[in-house]
Design an enzyme around this catalytic site. Sequence first.
Site, PDB file in Angstrom:
ATOM      1  N   CYS A   2      20.949  -1.829  19.294  1.00  0.00           N
ATOM      2  CA  CYS A   2      20.222  -2.502  20.356  1.00  0.00           C
ATOM      3  C   CYS A   2      19.593  -3.774  19.798  1.00  0.00           C
ATOM      4  O   CYS A   2      19.044  -3.772  18.702  1.00  0.00           O
ATOM      5  CB  CYS A   2      19.126  -1.657  20.988  1.00  0.00           C
ATOM      6  N   ARG A  30      24.852  -5.651  17.684  1.00  0.00           N
ATOM      7  CA  ARG A  30      23.966  -4.488  17.593  1.00  0.00           C
ATOM      8  C   ARG A  30      24.249  -3.445  18.674  1.00  0.00           C
ATOM      9  O   ARG A  30      23.615  -2.391  18.705  1.00  0.00           O
ATOM     10  CB  ARG A  30      22.497  -4.937  17.687  1.00  0.00           C
ATOM     11  N   TRP A  77      22.986  -0.220  22.672  1.00  0.00           N
ATOM     12  CA  TRP A  77      23.877   0.808  22.128  1.00  0.00           C
ATOM     13  C   TRP A  77      23.249   2.121  22.586  1.00  0.00           C
ATOM     14  O   TRP A  77      22.142   2.466  22.170  1.00  0.00           O
ATOM     15  CB  TRP A  77      23.935   0.719  20.603  1.00  0.00           C
ATOM     16  N   ASN A 103      14.229  -1.216  21.109  1.00  0.00           N
ATOM     17  CA  ASN A 103      15.199  -0.831  20.078  1.00  0.00           C
ATOM     18  C   ASN A 103      14.548   0.307  19.295  1.00  0.00           C
ATOM     19  O   ASN A 103      13.434   0.137  18.805  1.00  0.00           O
ATOM     20  CB  ASN A 103      15.479  -2.049  19.180  1.00  0.00           C
ATOM     21  N   GLY A 104      15.243   1.450  19.207  1.00  0.00           N
ATOM     22  CA  GLY A 104      14.663   2.580  18.477  1.00  0.00           C
ATOM     23  C   GLY A 104      14.845   3.858  19.263  1.00  0.00           C
ATOM     24  O   GLY A 104      15.646   3.919  20.203  1.00  0.00           O
ATOM     25  N   GLU A 486      37.787   4.935   2.390  1.00  0.00           N
ATOM     26  CA  GLU A 486      37.505   3.687   3.091  1.00  0.00           C
ATOM     27  C   GLU A 486      38.651   3.341   4.040  1.00  0.00           C
ATOM     28  O   GLU A 486      38.435   2.965   5.191  1.00  0.00           O
ATOM     29  CB  GLU A 486      37.274   2.573   2.058  1.00  0.00           C
ATOM     30  N   LYS A 490      38.708   2.910   8.154  1.00  0.00           N
ATOM     31  CA  LYS A 490      39.190   1.716   8.877  1.00  0.00           C
ATOM     32  C   LYS A 490      40.108   2.132  10.020  1.00  0.00           C
ATOM     33  O   LYS A 490      39.974   1.674  11.146  1.00  0.00           O
ATOM     34  CB  LYS A 490      39.970   0.766   7.966  1.00  0.00           C
ATOM     35  N   GLU A 493      38.207   4.026  12.870  1.00  0.00           N
ATOM     36  CA  GLU A 493      37.279   3.297  13.736  1.00  0.00           C
ATOM     37  C   GLU A 493      37.943   2.260  14.619  1.00  0.00           C
ATOM     38  O   GLU A 493      37.451   1.989  15.709  1.00  0.00           O
ATOM     39  CB  GLU A 493      36.109   2.702  12.940  1.00  0.00           C
ATOM     40  N   HIS A 509      43.159  23.188  -1.910  1.00  0.00           N
ATOM     41  CA  HIS A 509      41.986  23.995  -1.548  1.00  0.00           C
ATOM     42  C   HIS A 509      41.780  24.043  -0.031  1.00  0.00           C
ATOM     43  O   HIS A 509      40.694  24.377   0.423  1.00  0.00           O
ATOM     44  CB  HIS A 509      40.752  23.445  -2.265  1.00  0.00           C
ATOM     45  N   LYS A 608      27.505  -2.912  15.029  1.00  0.00           N
ATOM     46  CA  LYS A 608      27.586  -3.472  13.677  1.00  0.00           C
ATOM     47  C   LYS A 608      26.406  -3.054  12.820  1.00  0.00           C
ATOM     48  O   LYS A 608      26.537  -2.912  11.613  1.00  0.00           O
ATOM     49  CB  LYS A 608      27.661  -5.001  13.773  1.00  0.00           C
TER      50      LYS A 608
HETATM   51  C1  F6R Z   1      32.766   0.646   8.667  1.00  0.00           C
HETATM   52  C2  F6R Z   1      31.424   0.136   8.798  1.00  0.00           C
HETATM   53  C3  F6R Z   1      30.281   1.090   8.702  1.00  0.00           C
HETATM   54  C4  F6R Z   1      29.159   0.473   7.864  1.00  0.00           C
HETATM   55  C5  F6R Z   1      27.923   1.373   7.899  1.00  0.00           C
HETATM   56  C6  F6R Z   1      26.807   0.847   7.020  1.00  0.00           C
HETATM   57  O1  F6R Z   1      33.710  -0.365   8.821  1.00  0.00           O
HETATM   58  O2  F6R Z   1      31.229  -1.024   9.002  1.00  0.00           O
HETATM   59  O3  F6R Z   1      30.669   2.316   8.187  1.00  0.00           O
HETATM   60  O4  F6R Z   1      29.611   0.302   6.558  1.00  0.00           O
HETATM   61  O5  F6R Z   1      27.458   1.460   9.215  1.00  0.00           O
HETATM   62  O6  F6R Z   1      26.405  -0.411   7.423  1.00  0.00           O
HETATM   63  P1  F6R Z   1      25.599  -1.355   6.455  1.00  0.00           P
HETATM   64  O7  F6R Z   1      26.481  -1.695   5.317  1.00  0.00           O
HETATM   65  O8  F6R Z   1      25.247  -2.552   7.287  1.00  0.00           O
HETATM   66  O9  F6R Z   1      24.397  -0.584   6.016  1.00  0.00           O
END
Ligand code: F6R
Length: 613
Positions: A2, A30, A77, A103-104, A486, A490, A493, A509, A608
């Site tokens: 947010c 956000r 959000w 926000n919160g 990782e 990707k 998501e 396992h 983000k």
């Molecule tokens: C994946 C991604 C998230 C962030 C996570 C932490 O592509 O972007 O998993 O890595 O939300 O975010 P930060 O690095 O901003 O603390």
Amino acid sequence: MCGIYGHIKKNGEENSVLVCLEGLRQLEYRGYDSAGIAGIVAGNIVSYKAVGKVSHLDAIVQASPRELDIAIAHTRWATHGGVTTENAHPHFDQNLNVALVHNGIVENYLTLRTFLEKKGIQFSSDTDTEVITQLIAYYYQGDFVKSVRKALSYIEGSFAIACIHKDYPDTILAAVHARPLIIGICHKTGDVFLSSDTNAFMGRSLDIFYLHDDEIAAISRERTEVYNKKGRKLTKITERMALENQKISKEGFDHFLLKEIYEQPTTIRRTLTGRLDSNKELPIFEELTVTDDFLKGISQIKILACGSSYHAGYIAKHLFEAYAKILTHVEIASEARYTDFITTKETLVIAISQSGETADTIAAVQNAKRNGATTISICNVERSSLSRESDSTLLLHAGPEISVCSTKAFTSQLTLLSLFAIKLGYLKGLAKNKVKELLSELALLPSAIEKVLRLESQIQSNSEKYAGYSDFFFIGRKHMFATALESSLKLKEISYLNANGYPAGEMKHGHIALISKNFPTVAFCGNSETLDKLLSNLMEIKARGGPILAFAPLSAQEIETIADDTLYLPETPDWLAPIPYAVAGQLFAYHIAKIHGTDIDQPRNLAKSVTVE
Ligand code: F6R
């Protein structure tokens, strides 16, 4: 999550509605479930709301434009309540006297809602935010500040709020607890701006200050006053901030994600720039405020992070242990914030966060600090909340990452962590010629990534072949384990497919039970030390009919007898291989997502920066 924005016009010429729309565009990372703006016209609260992105709100504003001199705005959000217009902010009290953005999370919202409902108050949304709004109106007896202070004294949880009251047509009240809010005053026009993030002040020259926990700011055309919890007036020191308008464009790429993938040779160079001594023989971090003497004495490192940043930390653990011989633990911040944090005077906590706003990472650092740890944060965003919590900050210099899915920040985190591990290694007695050798390998990274980028069409062909599957395993060993994690994140998501990473040795396992001809495994074979073991795992998958796509170095040609498809990547030393292999994983995920037609830059349900627990 947010984003909050606000504007009061003094001598400026801009319409507050348009100023807020522009601010919301900068804050959309956000959250993009809904957006809204409220202001006051002729003593009445007026508003615009739209489900979906800021562009939807923009269309509604264009359809019935208004000129406002004061406005608060929000991009959401969703936490409490579905993605509907009713649940979009701003929220109002039942008599439309107060409008509020938040926000919160209000943790005790049900108790407060029940209390207000018993008093006959009618709610019109499912949100926790409406509770704050109704509570302010309930306690209002002619003094807006007092009613906000009283209402907030009952709120448990975290908040940044901005609110207006129709009896105060030129005032915005703002308050925070564990969430950021910055107030900026234009020194030329006297116009006042507020935002969850200084980057949304881009293109303006403002005198800014941060609101601290439990402070309330009363912002009006004439003055901005800040009070503490007890109502005592505070003096805030401002700092002049002039962020140039940065042209944010896809530069001809179909998506920001692809543009950012292609930026990586440059962003990695930027992360390294200025971080070697004049002979290019030793890493230096001029911005570090912790001393080399302290670093020499470290006996353990704790890395705190979430998501991709956690994966970067996991890979770095091997480097701190191999080169600096320091015992390193990597903890998911949402867990670490609630642990009994065991530290000694020799513990260094490293918090990794692209945004520097991740609520769990900030709370974990606070927990570490309460227990006496020294903290360094690694962030991409300057002046972030995490930087302000940490003893020292190292910036990635990767430039704004617009795509929600992290790519260039991740590889810059790895680059910076690698350099930092070499520095610690040197301080702990790593031979100078070894330091030199590692630095010269590190310098080759940008060209290794360029080579991977040249393989895009081959990677795309493989994405086309594998796009029809709905479940994937990603496996690797040692440095390649978290690379596999990782890459699976990707794919998950941005394509919404089921992708799970695990260390290849764990296969027998349990995971192997799922292997079938419909369940492919993507194998990351860039860790030469454990390659033979990984090949045995792949044989076992093949024996059970599971399709295999391997990312492997050219030297591992034997892989062709096992894998269905192999993509050869440049030879890279094991300790640095996660970076080019992660880039290949990013391209693979990107092309699968493109085939599935998802919203690649702003995938559903994500934001983000994750500013709520
Ligand atoms: C994946 C991604 C998230 C962030 C996570 C932490 O592509 O972007 O998993 O890595 O939300 O975010 P930060 O690095 O901003 O603390």
